[in-house]
Design a protein around this motif. Structure first.
Motif, mmCIF file in Angstrom:
data_model
loop_
_atom_site.group_PDB
_atom_site.id
_atom_site.type_symbol
_atom_site.label_atom_id
_atom_site.label_comp_id
_atom_site.label_asym_id
_atom_site.label_seq_id
_atom_site.Cartn_x
_atom_site.Cartn_y
_atom_site.Cartn_z
ATOM 1 N N PRO A 186 0.815 -1.236 0.000
ATOM 2 C CA PRO A 186 0.000 0.000 0.000
ATOM 3 C C PRO A 186 0.838 1.270 0.000
ATOM 4 N N SER A 187 2.064 1.194 0.502
ATOM 5 C CA SER A 187 2.925 2.384 0.519
ATOM 6 C C SER A 187 3.698 2.569 -0.783
ATOM 7 N N GLY A 188 3.478 1.683 -1.763
ATOM 8 C CA GLY A 188 4.128 1.837 -3.064
ATOM 9 C C GLY A 188 5.493 1.189 -3.170
ATOM 10 N N LYS A 189 5.858 0.337 -2.217
ATOM 11 C CA LYS A 189 7.150 -0.341 -2.242
ATOM 12 C C LYS A 189 6.986 -1.771 -2.778
ATOM 13 N N PRO A 190 8.067 -2.404 -3.219
ATOM 14 C CA PRO A 190 7.969 -3.802 -3.650
ATOM 15 C C PRO A 190 7.456 -4.683 -2.522
ATOM 16 N N ASP A 191 6.503 -5.553 -2.826
ATOM 17 C CA ASP A 191 5.944 -6.468 -1.821
ATOM 18 C C ASP A 191 6.798 -7.742 -1.822
ATOM 19 N N PHE A 192 7.848 -7.733 -1.019
ATOM 20 C CA PHE A 192 8.782 -8.851 -0.990
ATOM 21 C C PHE A 192 8.100 -10.148 -0.562
ATOM 22 N N ASP A 193 7.168 -10.069 0.370
ATOM 23 C CA ASP A 193 6.499 -11.283 0.851
ATOM 24 C C ASP A 193 5.725 -11.962 -0.271
ATOM 25 N N TYR A 194 4.998 -11.179 -1.059
ATOM 26 C CA TYR A 194 4.241 -11.757 -2.173
ATOM 27 C C TYR A 194 5.175 -12.383 -3.200
ATOM 28 N N LEU A 195 6.235 -11.677 -3.538
ATOM 29 C CA LEU A 195 7.179 -12.182 -4.541
ATOM 30 C C LEU A 195 7.843 -13.466 -4.054
ATOM 31 N N LEU A 196 8.168 -13.527 -2.764
ATOM 32 C CA LEU A 196 8.792 -14.733 -2.222
ATOM 33 C C LEU A 196 7.829 -15.910 -2.247
ATOM 34 N N ARG A 197 6.579 -15.682 -1.885
ATOM 35 C CA ARG A 197 5.599 -16.774 -1.874
ATOM 36 C C ARG A 197 5.384 -17.354 -3.277
ATOM 37 N N ASN A 198 5.391 -16.505 -4.272
ATOM 38 C CA ASN A 198 5.016 -16.947 -5.608
ATOM 39 C C ASN A 198 6.198 -17.298 -6.510
ATOM 40 N N TYR A 199 7.366 -16.667 -6.284
ATOM 41 C CA TYR A 199 8.490 -16.860 -7.204
ATOM 42 C C TYR A 199 9.818 -17.098 -6.490
ATOM 43 N N GLY A 200 9.782 -17.353 -5.192
ATOM 44 C CA GLY A 200 11.019 -17.387 -4.412
ATOM 45 C C GLY A 200 12.059 -18.360 -4.908
ATOM 46 N N ASN A 201 11.635 -19.494 -5.476
ATOM 47 C CA ASN A 201 12.599 -20.514 -5.901
ATOM 48 C C ASN A 201 13.058 -20.357 -7.352
ATOM 49 N N VAL A 202 12.510 -19.385 -8.063
ATOM 50 C CA VAL A 202 12.885 -19.182 -9.464
ATOM 51 C C VAL A 202 14.301 -18.618 -9.527
ATOM 52 N N VAL A 203 15.131 -19.178 -10.387
ATOM 53 C CA VAL A 203 16.499 -18.692 -10.569
ATOM 54 C C VAL A 203 16.476 -17.513 -11.546
ATOM 55 N N MET A 222 20.951 -16.590 -9.346
ATOM 56 C CA MET A 222 20.620 -16.973 -7.982
ATOM 57 C C MET A 222 19.112 -17.103 -7.857
ATOM 58 N N PRO A 223 18.616 -17.855 -6.857
ATOM 59 C CA PRO A 223 17.165 -17.879 -6.619
ATOM 60 C C PRO A 223 16.663 -16.492 -6.244
ATOM 61 N N LEU A 224 15.452 -16.194 -6.630
ATOM 62 C CA LEU A 224 14.886 -14.887 -6.314
ATOM 63 C C LEU A 224 14.902 -14.631 -4.805
ATOM 64 N N ARG A 225 14.691 -15.668 -3.982
ATOM 65 C CA ARG A 225 14.698 -15.455 -2.536
ATOM 66 C C ARG A 225 16.058 -14.935 -2.061
ATOM 67 N N ASP A 226 17.144 -15.401 -2.667
ATOM 68 C CA ASP A 226 18.466 -14.906 -2.284
ATOM 69 C C ASP A 226 18.644 -13.447 -2.706
ATOM 70 N N TYR A 227 18.115 -13.110 -3.886
ATOM 71 C CA TYR A 227 18.240 -11.716 -4.320
ATOM 72 C C TYR A 227 17.424 -10.797 -3.417
ATOM 73 N N ILE A 228 16.224 -11.199 -3.035
ATOM 74 C CA ILE A 228 15.405 -10.363 -2.155
ATOM 75 C C ILE A 228 16.051 -10.234 -0.779
#
Length: 530
Positions: A186-203, A222-228
């Motif tokens: 809602p504050s206009g920032k990247p939603d890291f939690d959503y991205l991790l839930r849906n794409y965290g294991n994607v390289v 690297m996996p997206l979770r490592d980048y986040i």
């Protein structure tokens, strides 16, 4: 571009591989397919150290002196220009009916009426051999398009695509995108939690913006979770890290996983031959996700194949510096190399005759159209996520063909000393070109062939009264198909007449290039009264 596995190029009995390559790594918006580790032209020697609207809407861009400060504010008294109202061998399968691709995040095909087609054909006849990307005067600002309901495909085609000038679309054009709802807090920032839930294991591919490798940046995966995780630490450490400034670039989300509801392709950009071709082959695409913290950036470059591109900020802000085609020549150093960073303090001293770039501030939700052949540099002013596509169609096909001829000439120049002693020298030049650019003359012919054969059924069948006239529905109408065939025929004629294409073994091509050209020219003549 990926740098993990630079290919070895074998010419006859001579092998070229690092560190015996002389390379120019040209930063592009994406990697060619198949993606080479470096954008290379091979020759013996030591590696070179240098690299070869609404009238009331506030103005969003201006010409501005080069600055090393990407946060520099904009000031301008100018008024915005009014918006005008208005690689695997191909299978020899029969042409398929052209429909909007049934993949996620793609919208309707454009409708072109007869008046627009005649306007476009007259435009290209009037060029008289000049490249489309250099045919119009350079604008002194970038238009801002405010309302989707009052801006048609024809408006964009006549006002921006044909003139080959940039524009910015307001966030109203993307307000229904799923990524704008789900990827952002809602504050206009990247939603890291959503991205991790849906794409965290994607390289994903990640570039280091703090390290220059020729005119680009080295990449790792690297996996997206490592980048986040890195990204969160980078923010907590006041936007610094001993690992450098890392930028997730060229993630093929649409190819690698489901992109259900992430975005809808705007109709203005839907005549997209590049992705149509790769979708047909089911090999790759030119659709990307970019993510990075404040301070990440893309070095000075022009897009692959001199394609068009578009870029939407899902969240965050970007600063764009645009240089019209030809203006980059004034930025070359004494070795003929283009700069890595046009905001570097040393650059202005070497380009006294260079006009200042067009500068654009892109806000969240806004969409930037990047014309063909315009060099640009982009800085993320906030934590930013963007969706980007590269695309080619009849309006910039001649630019792509010119670029490929330049690529082959560069290869031939670098290996010219073996021309008289190496068997099949011309063939090896095509092999190197394919390794460097992801495409050579043979592949380019197949590209033209596929697009042409997917247009032919639309011109062969009868249309009812008014069908295709001004229709912006889900089908590619006969007027757009006729325009496409005309542009393909013109470029194919130049390709078939090119001496280096004539040296290729085209015996296995079906149809033969000359036969396809004759067929297309007959269709162009028959379609004149369509």
């Amino acid at each position: 571009m990926p740098t993990a596995s630079t290919p070895e190029v074998v010419l006859g009995s001579i092998s070229f591989s690092p560190p015996r390559l002389k390379c120019w790594a040209v930063c592009q918006s994406r990697d060619p397919v198949p993606p080479p580790a470096l954008r290379v032209v091979a020759a013996l020697g030591t590696p070179s150290p240098s690299a070869t609207s609404s009238p009331r809407q506030p103005l969003r861009s201006q010409q501005t002196p080069l600055s090393s400060d990407p946060q520099k504010p904009l000031h301008s008294l100018a008024e915005p220009r009014p918006v005008s109202p208005a690689t695997a061998p191909l299978p020899s399968a029969p042409p398929q009916s052209l429909k909007a691709p049934a993949l996620h995040g793609r919208g309707a095909w454009p409708g072109m009426d007869r008046e627009t087609r005649i306007f476009a054909e007259s435009h290209f006849r009037g060029l008289r051999g000049r490249l489309p990307c250099r045919a119009f005067p350079t604008p002194d600002h970038v238009d801002f398009i405010e309302k989707p309901d009052s801006f048609s495909y024809t408006d964009f085609f006549k006002g921006y695509l044909l003139p080959n000038v940039p524009c910015v679309f307001s966030n109203a054009f993307t307000e229904g995108w799923g990524s704008r709802r789900h990827w952002v807090t809602p504050s206009g920032k990247p939603d890291f939690d959503y991205l991790l839930r849906n794409y965290g294991n994607v390289v994903v591919p990640v570039a280091n913006c703090g390290v220059q490798e020729y005119n680009s940046n080295p990449k790792e995966y690297m996996p997206l979770r490592d980048y986040i995780s890195y990204w969160k630490e980078f923010i907590q450490q006041d936007y610094s890290s001993p690992r450098g400034c890392l930028y997730l670039k060229d993630w093929h989300l649409c190819r690698d996983s489901s992109a259900e509801g992430v975005f809808t392709l705007p109709v203005y950009f839907s005549s997209d031959w590049l992705n149509e071709y790769w979708d047909y082959l089911d090999v790759d695409d030119y659709r990307f996700i970019y993510m990075g913290p404040t301070g990440t950036w893309s070095p000075f470059h022009a897009d692959i194949f001199r394609s068009f591109s578009w870029s939407v900020n899902i969240c965050g802000r970007k600063k764009w510096l645009f240089f019209p085609p030809g203006q980059e020549e004034a930025l070359r150093d004494c070795h003929g190399s283009l700069p890595y960073d046009v905001t570097a303090p040393t650059v202005p001293d070497s380009c006294q005759h260079c006009s200042p770039p067009l500068e654009v501030m892109q806000e969240a939700g806004e969409m930037v159209f990047v014309p063909s052949g315009w060099h640009h540099q982009v800085h993320n002013l906030e934590d930013t996520i963007s969706i980007n596509h590269n695309w080619v169609n009849g309006c910039n096909l001649a630019n792509m063909w010119h670029f490929l001829q330049q690529e082959l000439q560069a290869v031939q120049q670098e290996v010219s000393e073996w021309r008289d002693t190496m068997p099949d020298w011309h063939h090896h030049c095509q092999v190197i070109m394919k390794s460097c650019s992801g495409i050579n003359f043979k592949e380019f012919y197949h590209f033209l062939k596929v697009i042409a054969e997917r247009r032919l059924p639309l011109l062969a069948k009868e249309t009812g009264p008014g069908e295709g006239e001004g229709n912006e529905g889900p089908g590619l109408g006969p007027q757009q198909a006729a325009f496409d065939i005309g542009r393909i025929a013109e470029v194919l004629a130049s390709l078939v007449a090119h001496p280096d294409f004539q040296r290729l073994d085209t015996g296995v091509f079906s149809p033969q290039p000359e036969d396809l050209l004759q067929q297309l020219e007959e269709i162009v003549a028959a379609a004149a009264s369509l």
